[in-house]
Scaffold this motif. Structure first.
Motif, PDB file in Angstrom:
ATOM      1  N   ALA A 110       0.985  -1.088  -0.088  1.00 60.83           N
ATOM      2  CA  ALA A 110       0.019   0.110   0.044  1.00 60.83           C
ATOM      3  C   ALA A 110       0.998   1.215   0.032  1.00 60.83           C
ATOM      4  N   ILE A 111       0.439   2.334  -0.844  1.00 60.44           N
ATOM      5  CA  ILE A 111       1.193   3.637  -0.524  1.00 60.44           C
ATOM      6  C   ILE A 111       0.421   4.442   0.438  1.00 60.44           C
ATOM      7  N   PRO A 112       0.922   5.069   1.337  1.00 61.09           N
ATOM      8  CA  PRO A 112       0.292   5.997   2.389  1.00 61.09           C
ATOM      9  C   PRO A 112      -0.886   6.682   2.037  1.00 61.09           C
ATOM     10  N   ASN A 113      -0.742   7.491   0.800  1.00 61.70           N
ATOM     11  CA  ASN A 113      -1.534   8.421   0.421  1.00 61.70           C
ATOM     12  C   ASN A 113      -1.895   8.196  -0.775  1.00 61.70           C
ATOM     13  N   PRO A 114      -2.902   7.308  -1.046  1.00 57.63           N
ATOM     14  CA  PRO A 114      -3.729   6.770  -2.389  1.00 57.63           C
ATOM     15  C   PRO A 114      -3.662   8.129  -3.205  1.00 57.63           C
ATOM     16  N   HIS A 115      -3.592   7.967  -4.370  1.00 59.99           N
ATOM     17  CA  HIS A 115      -3.656   9.015  -5.477  1.00 59.99           C
ATOM     18  C   HIS A 115      -4.765   9.043  -6.475  1.00 59.99           C
ATOM     19  N   THR A 116      -5.728   9.673  -6.629  1.00 60.43           N
ATOM     20  CA  THR A 116      -6.821   9.637  -7.171  1.00 60.43           C
ATOM     21  C   THR A 116      -6.369  10.445  -8.544  1.00 60.43           C
ATOM     22  N   VAL A 117      -6.351   9.924  -9.867  1.00 58.37           N
ATOM     23  CA  VAL A 117      -5.711  10.517 -11.064  1.00 58.37           C
ATOM     24  C   VAL A 117      -6.595  11.502 -11.534  1.00 58.37           C
ATOM     25  N   VAL A 118      -6.382  12.594 -11.883  1.00 59.13           N
ATOM     26  CA  VAL A 118      -7.034  13.707 -12.470  1.00 59.13           C
ATOM     27  C   VAL A 118      -6.843  13.771 -13.900  1.00 59.13           C
ATOM     28  N   THR A 119      -5.520  13.814 -14.219  1.00 58.30           N
ATOM     29  CA  THR A 119      -5.050  13.785 -15.768  1.00 58.30           C
ATOM     30  C   THR A 119      -4.646  12.477 -16.221  1.00 58.30           C
ATOM     31  N   GLY A 120      -5.202  11.771 -17.020  1.00 56.26           N
ATOM     32  CA  GLY A 120      -4.919  10.513 -17.531  1.00 56.26           C
ATOM     33  C   GLY A 120      -3.672  10.466 -18.479  1.00 56.26           C
ATOM     34  N   GLY A 121      -2.974   9.290 -18.414  1.00 53.87           N
ATOM     35  CA  GLY A 121      -1.716   9.284 -19.126  1.00 53.87           C
ATOM     36  C   GLY A 121      -0.753   8.105 -18.646  1.00 53.87           C
ATOM     37  N   ILE A 122       0.436   8.368 -19.011  1.00 53.32           N
ATOM     38  CA  ILE A 122       1.361   7.200 -18.693  1.00 53.32           C
ATOM     39  C   ILE A 122       2.022   7.790 -17.351  1.00 53.32           C
ATOM     40  N   TYR A 123       2.143   6.934 -16.281  1.00 53.16           N
ATOM     41  CA  TYR A 123       2.352   7.186 -14.996  1.00 53.16           C
ATOM     42  C   TYR A 123       3.493   6.222 -14.696  1.00 53.16           C
ATOM     43  N   TYR A 124       4.352   6.444 -13.913  1.00 51.77           N
ATOM     44  CA  TYR A 124       5.474   5.242 -13.708  1.00 51.77           C
ATOM     45  C   TYR A 124       5.521   4.689 -12.450  1.00 51.77           C
ATOM     46  N   VAL A 125       5.544   3.644 -12.465  1.00 50.68           N
ATOM     47  CA  VAL A 125       5.673   2.508 -10.884  1.00 50.68           C
ATOM     48  C   VAL A 125       7.206   1.977 -10.745  1.00 50.68           C
ATOM     49  N   ALA A 126       7.838   2.441  -9.815  1.00 47.37           N
ATOM     50  CA  ALA A 126       9.134   1.932  -9.546  1.00 47.37           C
ATOM     51  C   ALA A 126       9.309   0.851  -8.420  1.00 47.37           C
ATOM     52  N   VAL A 127      10.086  -0.052  -8.670  1.00 50.74           N
ATOM     53  CA  VAL A 127      10.422  -0.985  -7.572  1.00 50.74           C
ATOM     54  C   VAL A 127      12.123  -1.061  -7.360  1.00 50.74           C
ATOM     55  N   SER A 128      12.445  -0.883  -6.202  1.00 50.31           N
ATOM     56  CA  SER A 128      13.864  -0.903  -5.868  1.00 50.31           C
ATOM     57  C   SER A 128      13.983  -1.745  -4.770  1.00 50.31           C
ATOM     58  N   PHE A 129      15.125  -2.659  -4.956  1.00 52.49           N
ATOM     59  CA  PHE A 129      15.874  -3.275  -3.835  1.00 52.49           C
ATOM     60  C   PHE A 129      17.243  -2.957  -3.481  1.00 52.49           C
ATOM     61  N   THR A 130      17.730  -2.699  -2.449  1.00 52.93           N
ATOM     62  CA  THR A 130      19.087  -3.032  -2.070  1.00 52.93           C
ATOM     63  C   THR A 130      19.365  -4.255  -1.123  1.00 52.93           C
ATOM     64  N   ALA A 131      20.022  -5.134  -1.922  1.00 49.26           N
ATOM     65  CA  ALA A 131      20.353  -6.267  -1.457  1.00 49.26           C
ATOM     66  C   ALA A 131      21.714  -6.950  -2.076  1.00 49.26           C
ATOM     67  N   GLY A 132      22.174  -8.062  -1.125  1.00 49.24           N
ATOM     68  CA  GLY A 132      23.044  -9.080  -1.554  1.00 49.24           C
ATOM     69  C   GLY A 132      22.744  -9.423  -3.159  1.00 49.24           C
ATOM     70  N   THR A 133      21.661 -10.039  -3.172  1.00 48.59           N
ATOM     71  CA  THR A 133      21.201 -10.912  -4.302  1.00 48.59           C
ATOM     72  C   THR A 133      19.835 -10.272  -4.647  1.00 48.59           C
ATOM     73  N   VAL A 134      19.519  -9.518  -5.674  1.00 44.45           N
ATOM     74  CA  VAL A 134      18.243  -8.711  -5.924  1.00 44.45           C
ATOM     75  C   VAL A 134      17.269  -9.855  -6.500  1.00 44.45           C
ATOM     76  N   PRO A 135      16.072  -9.754  -6.279  1.00 42.18           N
ATOM     77  CA  PRO A 135      15.203 -10.834  -6.963  1.00 42.18           C
ATOM     78  C   PRO A 135      14.876 -10.641  -8.665  1.00 42.18           C
ATOM     79  N   THR A 136      14.956 -11.820  -9.206  1.00 45.20           N
ATOM     80  CA  THR A 136      14.374 -11.670 -10.506  1.00 45.20           C
ATOM     81  C   THR A 136      12.812 -11.090 -10.445  1.00 45.20           C
ATOM     82  N   LEU A 137      12.340 -10.627 -11.542  1.00 40.47           N
ATOM     83  CA  LEU A 137      10.891 -10.111 -11.515  1.00 40.47           C
ATOM     84  C   LEU A 137      10.032 -10.724 -12.798  1.00 40.47           C
TER      85      LEU A 137
END
Length: 189
Positions: A110-137
């Motif tokens: 969950a993101i703490p502050n849900p975001h309701t889209v006003v202007t449609g378009g391409i948004y970006y979702v980022a995933v980040s890991f700091t780890a000895g071995t990062v997982p594959t996706l």
């Protein structure tokens, strides 16, 4: 007898088990997530384009790990960025610190502050890991990173690596380092 008009609901949307006023937006169709992607680099973000429409509410971000599980995780997050020319951070999950991430498992944050889209378009979702071995996706790949970038027709970059040494905090803006041929499967709901 055949139907004479178009469907009342998007068939892909119904196939995912959703109906009504729920947001369910995928980076790629679930059935296309056929690859085990080595898309992540420790301390960087992998960002993927998601099309959001006016009225969509982003509350939860989900991704699915691939065949490699994470080892020695020290920080990480998922984040939602705007559809601005230089995408701006809208919100991120709390730092997941030393959490365990198994192989071939969906993870929702969950993101703490849900975001309701006003202007449609391409948004970006980022995933980040700091780890000895990062997982594959789980996701898909195009044959060359050029195909995931802007090929001169004004289209959106589909996937990119961004940020360096981000740890548990998403940068305020999303500035691309390299276009990625790997397109992870993520869901915004």
């Amino acid at each position: 007898m055949t139907r004479q008009s178009g469907p009342l609901y998007n068939e892909e949307y119904l196939r995912q088990g959703m109906h009504g006023d729920h947001t369910f937006v995928e980076s790629i169709p679930r059935w296309a997530a056929q690859s085990n992607l080595a898309a992540l680099t420790s301390g960087e973000m992998q960002a993927v384009a998601v099309p959001l429409n006016p009225g969509d509410t982003a509350e939860v971000i989900t991704f699915v790990t691939g065949a490699t599980h994470a080892v020695d995780v020290t920080a990480g997050f998922v984040a939602l960025y705007s559809n601005d020319p230089v995408p701006v951070l809208l919100d991120q999950s709390p730092d997941w610190g030393a959490a365990t991430f198994d192989a071939n498992t969906p993870y929702s944050f969950a993101i703490p502050n849900p975001h309701t889209v006003v202007t449609g378009g391409i948004y970006y979702v980022a995933v980040s890991f700091t780890a000895g071995t990062v997982p594959t996706l789980r996701g898909t790949t195009v044959q060359n990173a050029v195909m995931a970038g802007d090929i001169g027709l004004g289209e959106a970059v589909l996937a990119m690596n961004a940020g360096t040494a981000v740890g548990g905090t998403a940068p305020a803006t999303l500035e691309m380092h390299t276009v990625s041929a790997s397109i992870p499967y993520v869901v915004v709901s």
